[in-house]
Design a protein around this motif. Sequence first.
Motif, PDB file in Angstrom:
ATOM      1  N   ALA A   1       0.823  -1.218   0.000  1.00  0.00           N
ATOM      2  CA  ALA A   1       0.000   0.000   0.000  1.00  0.00           C
ATOM      3  C   ALA A   1       0.851   1.260   0.000  1.00  0.00           C
ATOM      4  CB  ALA A   1      -0.936   0.010   1.210  1.00  0.00           C
ATOM      5  N   ILE A   2       2.042   1.178   0.574  1.00  0.00           N
ATOM      6  CA  ILE A   2       2.905   2.349   0.632  1.00  0.00           C
ATOM      7  C   ILE A   2       3.280   2.843  -0.764  1.00  0.00           C
ATOM      8  CG2 ILE A   2       5.109   1.090   0.729  1.00  0.00           C
ATOM      9  CD1 ILE A   2       5.979   3.138   2.899  1.00  0.00           C
ATOM     10  N   PHE A   3       3.208   1.937  -1.747  1.00  0.00           N
ATOM     11  CA  PHE A   3       3.511   2.291  -3.131  1.00  0.00           C
ATOM     12  C   PHE A   3       2.273   2.215  -4.016  1.00  0.00           C
ATOM     13  CE2 PHE A   3       7.651   0.394  -1.702  1.00  0.00           C
ATOM     14  CZ  PHE A   3       8.332   1.597  -1.608  1.00  0.00           C
ATOM     15  N   HIS A   4       1.079   2.290  -3.415  1.00  0.00           N
ATOM     16  CA  HIS A   4      -0.141   2.269  -4.217  1.00  0.00           C
ATOM     17  C   HIS A   4      -0.683   3.688  -4.323  1.00  0.00           C
ATOM     18  CE1 HIS A   4      -3.963   1.251  -5.932  1.00  0.00           C
ATOM     19  NE2 HIS A   4      -3.606  -0.017  -6.004  1.00  0.00           N
ATOM     20  N   ILE A   5      -1.011   4.106  -5.536  1.00  0.00           N
ATOM     21  CA  ILE A   5      -1.430   5.483  -5.753  1.00  0.00           C
ATOM     22  C   ILE A   5      -2.716   5.809  -5.002  1.00  0.00           C
ATOM     23  CG2 ILE A   5      -2.687   4.968  -7.877  1.00  0.00           C
ATOM     24  CD1 ILE A   5      -0.582   8.131  -7.031  1.00  0.00           C
ATOM     25  N   SER A   6      -3.612   4.829  -4.841  1.00  0.00           N
ATOM     26  CA  SER A   6      -4.857   5.091  -4.109  1.00  0.00           C
ATOM     27  C   SER A   6      -4.579   5.403  -2.648  1.00  0.00           C
ATOM     28  CB  SER A   6      -5.798   3.882  -4.218  1.00  0.00           C
ATOM     29  OG  SER A   6      -6.226   3.700  -5.542  1.00  0.00           O
ATOM     30  N   TYR A   7      -3.647   4.677  -2.052  1.00  0.00           N
ATOM     31  CA  TYR A   7      -3.292   4.915  -0.647  1.00  0.00           C
ATOM     32  C   TYR A   7      -2.508   6.212  -0.511  1.00  0.00           C
ATOM     33  CZ  TYR A   7      -1.846   3.868   4.144  1.00  0.00           C
ATOM     34  OH  TYR A   7      -1.635   3.926   5.498  1.00  0.00           O
ATOM     35  N   PHE A   8      -1.549   6.425  -1.409  1.00  0.00           N
ATOM     36  CA  PHE A   8      -0.737   7.640  -1.373  1.00  0.00           C
ATOM     37  C   PHE A   8      -1.598   8.891  -1.501  1.00  0.00           C
ATOM     38  CE2 PHE A   8       1.605  11.033  -3.483  1.00  0.00           C
ATOM     39  CZ  PHE A   8       2.774  11.103  -2.735  1.00  0.00           C
ATOM     40  N   SER A   9      -2.667   8.822  -2.289  1.00  0.00           N
ATOM     41  CA  SER A   9      -3.474  10.012  -2.558  1.00  0.00           C
ATOM     42  C   SER A   9      -4.091  10.601  -1.296  1.00  0.00           C
ATOM     43  CB  SER A   9      -4.573   9.676  -3.574  1.00  0.00           C
ATOM     44  OG  SER A   9      -5.512   8.763  -3.017  1.00  0.00           O
ATOM     45  N   HIS A  10      -4.353   9.766  -0.287  1.00  0.00           N
ATOM     46  CA  HIS A  10      -4.924  10.303   0.950  1.00  0.00           C
ATOM     47  C   HIS A  10      -4.019  10.111   2.169  1.00  0.00           C
ATOM     48  CE1 HIS A  10      -5.909   6.229   2.263  1.00  0.00           C
ATOM     49  NE2 HIS A  10      -6.485   6.022   1.101  1.00  0.00           N
ATOM     50  N   THR A  11      -3.006   9.242   2.050  1.00  0.00           N
ATOM     51  CA  THR A  11      -2.103   9.023   3.178  1.00  0.00           C
ATOM     52  C   THR A  11      -0.668   8.934   2.655  1.00  0.00           C
ATOM     53  OG1 THR A  11      -3.866   7.723   4.224  1.00  0.00           O
ATOM     54  CG2 THR A  11      -1.697   7.627   5.256  1.00  0.00           C
ATOM     55  N   PRO A  12      -0.071  10.066   2.291  1.00  0.00           N
ATOM     56  CA  PRO A  12       1.288  10.039   1.734  1.00  0.00           C
ATOM     57  C   PRO A  12       2.384   9.940   2.799  1.00  0.00           C
ATOM     58  CG  PRO A  12       0.475  12.289   1.756  1.00  0.00           C
ATOM     59  CD  PRO A  12      -0.662  11.421   2.231  1.00  0.00           C
ATOM     60  N   GLU A  13       2.012  10.076   4.089  1.00  0.00           N
ATOM     61  CA  GLU A  13       3.028  10.096   5.152  1.00  0.00           C
ATOM     62  C   GLU A  13       3.922   8.857   5.170  1.00  0.00           C
ATOM     63  OE1 GLU A  13      -0.242  12.862   6.454  1.00  0.00           O
ATOM     64  OE2 GLU A  13      -0.128  10.829   5.621  1.00  0.00           O
ATOM     65  N   PRO A  14       3.381   7.647   5.049  1.00  0.00           N
ATOM     66  CA  PRO A  14       4.269   6.476   5.080  1.00  0.00           C
ATOM     67  C   PRO A  14       5.330   6.487   3.991  1.00  0.00           C
ATOM     68  CG  PRO A  14       2.025   5.797   5.482  1.00  0.00           C
ATOM     69  CD  PRO A  14       1.965   7.240   5.068  1.00  0.00           C
ATOM     70  N   PHE A  15       4.951   6.908   2.782  1.00  0.00           N
ATOM     71  CA  PHE A  15       5.940   6.954   1.713  1.00  0.00           C
ATOM     72  C   PHE A  15       7.067   7.913   2.069  1.00  0.00           C
ATOM     73  CE2 PHE A  15       7.755   8.975  -2.033  1.00  0.00           C
ATOM     74  CZ  PHE A  15       8.217   7.868  -2.730  1.00  0.00           C
ATOM     75  N   TYR A  16       6.708   9.084   2.569  1.00  0.00           N
ATOM     76  CA  TYR A  16       7.746  10.054   2.899  1.00  0.00           C
ATOM     77  C   TYR A  16       8.498   9.703   4.182  1.00  0.00           C
ATOM     78  CZ  TYR A  16       6.822  12.903  -1.102  1.00  0.00           C
ATOM     79  OH  TYR A  16       6.721  13.331  -2.412  1.00  0.00           O
ATOM     80  N   ALA A  17       7.952   8.761   4.946  1.00  0.00           N
ATOM     81  CA  ALA A  17       8.699   8.265   6.106  1.00  0.00           C
ATOM     82  C   ALA A  17       9.967   7.553   5.670  1.00  0.00           C
ATOM     83  CB  ALA A  17       7.826   7.309   6.923  1.00  0.00           C
ATOM     84  N   ILE A  18       9.896   6.891   4.531  1.00  0.00           N
ATOM     85  CA  ILE A  18      11.057   6.133   4.061  1.00  0.00           C
ATOM     86  C   ILE A  18      11.813   6.861   2.956  1.00  0.00           C
ATOM     87  CG2 ILE A  18       9.864   3.986   4.621  1.00  0.00           C
ATOM     88  CD1 ILE A  18       9.606   3.540   1.557  1.00  0.00           C
ATOM     89  N   ALA A  19      11.296   8.007   2.509  1.00  0.00           N
ATOM     90  CA  ALA A  19      11.885   8.688   1.350  1.00  0.00           C
ATOM     91  C   ALA A  19      13.331   9.093   1.594  1.00  0.00           C
ATOM     92  CB  ALA A  19      11.052   9.909   0.973  1.00  0.00           C
ATOM     93  N   GLN A  20      13.608   9.667   2.775  1.00  0.00           N
ATOM     94  CA  GLN A  20      14.973  10.110   3.027  1.00  0.00           C
ATOM     95  C   GLN A  20      15.922   8.927   3.114  1.00  0.00           C
ATOM     96  OE1 GLN A  20      15.883  11.886   6.852  1.00  0.00           O
ATOM     97  NE2 GLN A  20      17.420  13.206   5.937  1.00  0.00           N
ATOM     98  N   ALA A  21      15.488   7.873   3.814  1.00  0.00           N
ATOM     99  CA  ALA A  21      16.363   6.720   4.010  1.00  0.00           C
ATOM    100  C   ALA A  21      16.627   5.967   2.712  1.00  0.00           C
ATOM    101  CB  ALA A  21      15.748   5.772   5.038  1.00  0.00           C
TER     102      ALA A  21
END
Length: 346
Positions: free
Chosen positions: A74-94
């Motif tokens: 889900a962290i890489f699913h556009i439907s999830y990202f569209s309303h909950t982008p925080e998890p993706f950006y949690a790992i973006a820096q790392a």
Amino acid sequence: MTSKTDTKPQAMAHADEVVNLETVASRIKNGQITRVVVLTGAGISTAAGIPDFRSPSTGLYDRLAPLNLPYPEAIFHISYFSHTPEPFYAIAQARHPGNLKPTISHTFLALLAEKNLLHFVFTQNIDGLEQDAGVPVDKILWAHGNWKSQHCWKCKAGYPDDLMKKAIREGEVPYCLKPECGGAVKPDVVFFGQSLPLEFDEREKLVLEADLMLVMGTSLKVAPCSRLPRLVKEGTPRILINMERCGDFGNRIEDVCMLGSCDDGVRKFADELGWREELEALWQSAVEVKGDDQAFEGGSSLDECIAKVASQMDERMKISYGHKRMLESHLSNKLAQIMAKPVSQD
């Protein structure tokens, strides 16, 4: 782990020639092989410090458990990202490739290009390390996009590089600069639920022109890239360098399976070709040329980033357990529908 050549039945090149690594190297040296098509996955970049996705305990998906995602992908699913982008950006820096260096495996592809042997590279990775190693851009298709640019997922407006780097460095979600939009900005990587580049359908025809296919560091579990090795013409050697056998490798007599890390396998291949010294020198040069991007220096580790955003989401989102269960059920149903079609992440 030291690589080893698989002991499954070896191939006959013509009626009287056993196909193994030595045979393939000989054909390259005598000019019989001139068009090498390559497919790479996450395993080619693990030595650069990027964990793969599916390895138990150490893979990214297992390490996302503290986020309580409805499913890891889900962290890489556009439907999830569209309303909950925080998890993706949690790992973006790392996981951002700014400070990562090309591996010996990436450099082997650049060496193939230098020797006019590289026909094309299909990569499922988004780190861009093939380009950093020296592979010409016109020889690469990033099937899942890369981090080189970013746009609002909603209105597709561009977003400045400096603001993107600032957001990633600070662990914040960047939002569209258009007041009337407000959508989350997404790097130009292909998420689940999004289409692959239109170029893919045209470029996959190049597989039919290959007189050697090299597959490295992929589970071959995600379409449409998983179908590429099957398109290779019968009688054409296929080399798999991977931690385990995958796809239909081993079903053809011209298959060569080297089980172990990509870097170990590439060094063994280079030894057979007589390229080892040249490869190591080119790699050192590529590492030196790739400078650190200070925007991503000194960041938190992947696990620290995950723990931080897990705590923030508990505080900020305030989603009732009933709402959460409804959302998870909805997303699980959506995933089932999506997974029945070609998807786009390895």
